[in-house]
Design a protein around this motif. Sequence first.
Motif, PDB file in Angstrom:
ATOM      1  N   ASN A 115       0.820  -1.207   0.000  1.00 29.98           N
ATOM      2  CA  ASN A 115       0.000   0.000   0.000  1.00 29.98           C
ATOM      3  C   ASN A 115       0.857   1.262   0.000  1.00 29.98           C
ATOM      4  OD1 ASN A 115      -3.158   0.191   0.383  1.00 29.98           O
ATOM      5  ND2 ASN A 115      -2.540  -1.808   1.197  1.00 29.98           N
ATOM      6  N   VAL A 116       1.996   1.181   0.701  1.00 28.60           N
ATOM      7  CA  VAL A 116       2.839   2.375   0.842  1.00 28.60           C
ATOM      8  C   VAL A 116       3.807   2.539  -0.331  1.00 28.60           C
ATOM      9  CG1 VAL A 116       4.446   3.581   2.388  1.00 28.60           C
ATOM     10  CG2 VAL A 116       2.584   2.231   3.351  1.00 28.60           C
ATOM     11  N   ALA A 135       9.427   3.164   2.550  1.00 35.30           N
ATOM     12  CA  ALA A 135       8.147   2.773   3.145  1.00 35.30           C
ATOM     13  C   ALA A 135       8.360   2.224   4.549  1.00 35.30           C
ATOM     14  CB  ALA A 135       7.454   1.735   2.264  1.00 35.30           C
ATOM     15  N   ARG A 167       1.323   6.204   3.828  1.00 32.61           N
ATOM     16  CA  ARG A 167       1.158   6.093   2.370  1.00 32.61           C
ATOM     17  C   ARG A 167       1.165   7.473   1.708  1.00 32.61           C
ATOM     18  NH1 ARG A 167      -4.219   3.631  -0.307  1.00 32.61           N
ATOM     19  NH2 ARG A 167      -5.060   5.331   0.959  1.00 32.61           N
TER      20      ARG A 167
END
Length: 260
Positions: A115-116, A135, A167
């Motif tokens: 996601n990041v 991240a 994020r």
Amino acid sequence: MTDPTPAPEESAGHSGVPLVVLEGVNKHFGDLHVLQDINLTVHEGEVLVVIGPSGSGKSTLCRTINRLETYESGRISIGGEDLPEEGKALARLRADVGMVFQSFNLFAHKTILENVTLGPVKVRGVKADQAKKRAMELLERVGVAHQSAKYPAQLSGGQQQRVAIARSLAMEPRVMLFDEPTSALDPEMINEVLDVMVQLAKSGMTMIVVTHEMGFARKAADRVVFMADGAIVESNTPEEFFTNPQSARAKDFLGKILTH
Ligand SMILES: Nc1ncnc2c1ncn2[C@@H]1O[C@H](COP(=O)(O)OP(=O)(O)O)[C@@H](O)[C@H]1O
Ligand SMILES: [Mg+2]
């Protein structure tokens, strides 16, 4: 037309260089004049809290700054550049303006780490291993590095919201918008998210935060803007705003949130 924005020297904690500037911005939803001649300057490093009753236009203001909504008249610029209408320039602007919403909007089928890293790799063109390293640093900073291999549903709401902040930060935004980031959280998780936001404020990030969390406003905000019925009614330091509101609308609103 009055500009409620104080001169830079009146508010502490920032450089005095304008970063986000709205001039005479108007927007309607049909008959509803949802943004009424909004004049607002947010300086580099400034933390602005936006407060006001439900329906006053706070979310629309954030969405307009990020160009998720169009507007009819006036100007919005970021770093001296007018908001682009579409295309590559708009994608770049979106990357410059991080946004964290009430609902976390993480990709359910991607891990926390993915996601990041996704945005930096796809939009910023960062190499995968470099994106991963960055991240992990950001997940460390928001206190969820040990959860990086899990999926969003395996995390608590507070943890997911901290991932959403990481994020956004991974895109290296110039300004971060937060729209009621703690209002969907269970009470015991609110502080862990606010603590991350206070740290971010202290690190010098420019932030526009829609929130009714007065503790956050007092701790981290340089300025509070009070909105009612689509207009900016007051703009003051947190101390002045909370102890000495000027307008009847603000007095009424504070009376309600302080006594409930
Ligand atoms: N997409 C939309 N279409 C029509 N009306 C909308 C839309 N989005 C918001 N509104 C209306 O605009 C007003 C301001 O909404 P919003 O910006 O969400 O306020 P706030 O975030 O302060 O609660 C409300 O009356 C809301 O019903
Ligand atoms: Mg809202």
